[in-house]
Design an enzyme around this catalytic site. Structure first.
Site, short mmCIF file in Angstrom:
data_model
loop_
_atom_site.label_atom_id
_atom_site.label_comp_id
_atom_site.label_asym_id
_atom_site.label_seq_id
_atom_site.Cartn_x
_atom_site.Cartn_y
_atom_site.Cartn_z
N HIS A 92 0.87 -1.18 0.00
CA HIS A 92 0.00 0.00 0.00
C HIS A 92 0.91 1.23 0.00
CE1 HIS A 92 -2.73 2.97 1.84
NE2 HIS A 92 -3.73 2.19 1.51
N ASP A 128 3.30 -3.94 7.96
CA ASP A 128 2.02 -3.27 7.79
C ASP A 128 0.93 -4.30 8.08
OD1 ASP A 128 -0.37 -2.33 6.81
OD2 ASP A 128 0.46 -1.52 4.95
N GLN A 176 -4.32 -5.05 7.19
CA GLN A 176 -5.30 -6.03 6.70
C GLN A 176 -5.20 -7.38 7.41
OE1 GLN A 176 -7.70 -5.20 4.79
NE2 GLN A 176 -6.98 -3.30 3.85
N LYS A 201 -10.39 -0.57 10.52
CA LYS A 201 -10.52 -1.77 9.69
C LYS A 201 -10.85 -2.99 10.55
CE LYS A 201 -7.23 -0.03 6.30
NZ LYS A 201 -7.99 0.29 5.08
N CYS A 252 -4.75 2.49 -3.58
CA CYS A 252 -3.52 3.04 -2.98
C CYS A 252 -2.35 2.08 -3.19
CB CYS A 252 -3.69 3.33 -1.50
SG CYS A 252 -4.92 4.56 -1.16
#
Ligand code: PMP
Length: 407
Positions: A121, A198, A201, A224, A362
């Site tokens: 991302h 990251d 998700q 999220k 993104c």
């Protein structure tokens, strides 16, 4: 999992869009919040709204307790060793920027290498590009396989004695790839490099144990994972965070301030200058309670069932291209329909009440890798159902028919 009971906790889902029941398939962008989260936040505003770490009055003490208990909740949710390792940020983006600025500026020198992937991302690529520019360092990319996975031997192959940081996503927001972070961390550490992950998700959808993964930094966002916008987390190993300098200065993060010099307080508040996101932390805490109550493993296996169901049905549609791995994918499907622009597709689906994402997500470098400028994406969470997927597939088929029909 009692899906009917779960859906009752999400009143936003019980509405019509353009005359059709809303089918929300855009969780990867932002998830919905159950009433338990919004109630916790309104209770804060209605009953004990106050600043933290300051007042000795009853409301201030209660607010401070709520805020710090949220930190404890996050600590145990990702199994961090110490609560000082949990820094509240505005989100994943802010967390990664903090690492790139504070850790990067001190630990990266000219000629050093920062290893990333093409599936990142923008939040996990642009901060490293800018760090590389500031320091005259080099970005190095782990090559992707055609199906959007990473081979560990390719991670090993890009590592050199100049590699200082490996920055990689746990789960791709486009491909749904689930990266083997534990093994990548092992490779990074073998080469004396640090790893920052990251987790935007991953944390919402699977159990994450930062000690077991042995990562140095791990970032994720509240919005999220059933929580509110405006809050996220940076996890960092205490011994690393301890040596890092703040990137923002002001109230709360100081120890002592003189006219010309100041000193900083200890972790974690050293990195939380100014009034923090109090209601949001309390909301995030309620979101974690909700996930724990349903069970992270139950959520994962339900999502896996949904994504497999959707994948099999979507694969049967003529002219569809689905990106990412066929096996072992997170609960999202990114795709294109031959002859239909993704924005037209998303608009047509919306007129049926189905919310999907269209665009570059993104992840422009990844779009380039896939040879497309944009795609559509359907993403699933614990509140979605197979009936919703059936309706979505029918709507997809109708849309394709409409756009490709020869008049
Ligand atoms: N990384 C990934 C993989 C994401 O999916 C997102 C959100 N789309 C982000 C980072 C950025 O998260 P935020 O906007 O909450 O900072």
């Amino acid at each position: 999992m009692d899906i009917n009971a779960i859906r009752k906790d999400f009143p936003i889902l019980n509405q019509k869009v353009h005359g059709n029941p809303l089918i929300y398939l855009d969780t990867s962008a932002t998830s919905q919040s159950p009433v338990q989260v919004t109630d916790a936040m309104s209770e804060y505003y209605n009953e004990y709204n106050s600043n933290v770490h300051r007042g000795v009055h009853t409301l201030g003490t209660k607010a401070t307790d709520g805020y710090e208990q949220a930190r404890m909740k996050v600590r145990s949710f990702i199994n961090a060793k110490r609560y000082e390792e949990i820094i509240f940020t505005r989100g994943t983006t802010a967390a990664i920027n903090l690492v790139a600025r504070s850790f990067g500026d001190v630990n990266i020198s000219e000629g050093d290498e920062i290893v990333v992937t093409e599936m990142e991302h923008h939040a996990n690529i642009v901060p490293w590009q800018e760090l590389a520019k500031r320091k005259n360092a080099k970005l190095v990319f782990i090559p992707l396989e055609e199906d959007g996975t990473i081979k560990l031997e390719n991670v090993e192959a890009v590592m050199t004695d100049k590699t200082k940081i490996v920055a990689v996503t746990h789960v791709s927001n486009v491909l749904g790839t689930i990266n083997d972070i534990k093994s990548i961390a092992e490779i990074a550490h073998k080469h004396d490099a640090y790893i920052t992950v990251d987790g935007a998700q991953s944390v919402p959808h699977m159990s994450v144990d930062v000690q077991d993964l042995d990562v140095d930094f791990y970032a994720f966002s509240g919005h999220k994972m059933l929580g509110p916008t405006g809050i996220g987390v940076l996890y960092g190993k205490a011994e690393i965070l301890d040596k890092m300098e703040p990137i923002e200065y002001g109230g709360d993060m100081i120890d002592f301030v003189d006219l010309r010099e100041s000193t900083w307080t200890d972790l974690p508040v050293k990195f939380e200058a100014g009034t923090p996101m109090i209601a949001e932390a309390i909301g995030l805490s309620a979101a974690i309670d909700y996930i724990n109550e349903v069970g992270a493993d139950e959520i994962l296996s339900y999502e896996q069932e949904l994504v497999k169901y959707a994948y099999d049905k979507m694969s049967e549609i003529e002219g569809i291209e689905i990106y990412g791995p066929t096996e072992e994918r997170a609960g999202l499907i990114t795709f294109n329909l031959d002859g239909v622009h993704p924005h037209d597709l998303a608009t047509a689906l919306d007129s049926d009440g189905v919310a999907v994402r269209a665009g570059h997500h993104c992840a422009q470098p990844l779009m380039k890798f896939l040879g497309v400028s944009s795609t559509a994406r359907a993403s699933f969470y614990l509140y979605n159902t197979k009936d919703e997927i059936d309706f979505f597939i029918d709507s997809l088929k109708r849309t394709k028919e409409f756009f490709t029909h020869e008049f």
